[in-house]
Design a protein around this motif. Structure first.
Motif, short mmCIF file in Angstrom:
data_model
loop_
_atom_site.label_atom_id
_atom_site.label_comp_id
_atom_site.label_asym_id
_atom_site.label_seq_id
_atom_site.Cartn_x
_atom_site.Cartn_y
_atom_site.Cartn_z
N ASN A 175 1.09 -1.24 -0.17
CA ASN A 175 0.18 -0.12 -0.07
C ASN A 175 1.13 1.09 -0.08
O ASN A 175 0.69 2.20 1.11
N LEU B 259 0.66 5.15 2.25
CA LEU B 259 0.25 5.49 3.46
C LEU B 259 0.89 6.86 4.31
O LEU B 259 2.10 6.90 4.55
N ASP B 260 -0.08 7.22 4.92
CA ASP B 260 0.72 7.99 6.04
C ASP B 260 0.94 7.23 7.56
O ASP B 260 -0.08 5.80 7.52
N ALA C 234 -0.70 6.92 10.34
CA ALA C 234 -2.01 6.56 10.77
C ALA C 234 -2.62 5.41 10.54
O ALA C 234 -2.94 4.30 11.05
N LYS C 235 -2.78 4.88 8.59
CA LYS C 235 -3.03 4.55 8.40
C LYS C 235 -1.76 3.75 8.11
O LYS C 235 -2.17 1.73 8.29
N ALA D 295 -2.70 1.30 11.60
CA ALA D 295 -4.28 0.50 11.80
C ALA D 295 -3.64 -1.07 10.36
O ALA D 295 -4.00 -1.55 11.07
N GLN D 296 -3.00 -0.06 9.75
CA GLN D 296 -2.96 -1.47 8.59
C GLN D 296 -2.31 -2.66 9.58
O GLN D 296 -2.29 -3.37 8.89
N ARG E 262 -0.65 3.20 17.08
CA ARG E 262 -0.55 5.34 16.58
C ARG E 262 0.25 5.81 17.47
O ARG E 262 1.31 6.16 17.49
N LYS F 61 2.82 11.27 3.05
CA LYS F 61 2.83 9.57 2.86
C LYS F 61 4.03 9.39 3.04
O LYS F 61 5.74 9.93 2.78
N SER G 98 -9.59 0.01 16.25
CA SER G 98 -9.91 0.89 17.16
C SER G 98 -10.72 0.61 18.09
O SER G 98 -9.85 0.10 19.47
#
Length: 151
Positions: free
Chosen positions: A51, A54-55, A57-58, A61-62, A67, A96, A149
């Motif tokens: 991916n 991604l930033d 945060a993402k 999550a990934q 975080r 990114k 979350s």
């Protein structure tokens, strides 16, 4: 007061111990292959390869990482010249994450080692038992995988 089961009967304790075992096997194999990379760093590199852009945060999550500490992981990967931050074209305030050519090279070299060490993580289990345990772990994590979350 209810009697607690022994530690060896408590899933939480066993999962923590299996995590310790997994980390030790991962580090032993990677160091033996000449790589200085943690399992979280590998997960981050693999997620960014699949991916790109991604930033933080993402990315967190990934890979199911919190975080609050993903920033340190990214900084270490940047320090190793495996990842770089690139300003987002959509939002100049956002960055990114992308793999560097060295990051791609290291990931390509590490993947076969990571694949090979999976068997050693559950050493002593048959192929059928490994598959069953993996499916049960996926099932137990399904809620958290669908809703990051929740972790």
């Amino acid at each position: 007061m209810p009697l607690l089961p022994s530690l060896s009967e408590m899933p939480g304790h066993l999962i923590r111990r299996l995590n310790q075992q997994t980390t030790a096997v991962f580090q032993t194999h990677l160091k033996a292959a000449g790589h200085d990379i943690t399992s979280v760093q590998f997960s981050a590199l693999e997620a960014l390869a699949q991916n790109p852009g991604l930033d933080q945060a993402k990315l967190a999550a990934q890979i199911g990482y919190d975080r609050a500490t993903i920033g340190g992981v990214v900084k270490r990967l940047e320090h190793k010249a495996l990842v770089k931050r690139a300003q987002s074209e959509m939002d100049r305030r956002a960055f990114k994450l992308v793999l560097t050519p060295l990051g791609l090279e290291v990931l390509d070299a590490v993947r076969p080692v990571v694949i090979a060490l999976q068997r050693d993580i559950l050493d002593g289990l048959s192929d059928e038992e490994r598959e069953a345990l993996t499916k049960l772990m996926q099932k137990a994590l399904r809620l958290h995988l669908q809703d990051p979350s929740a972790t």
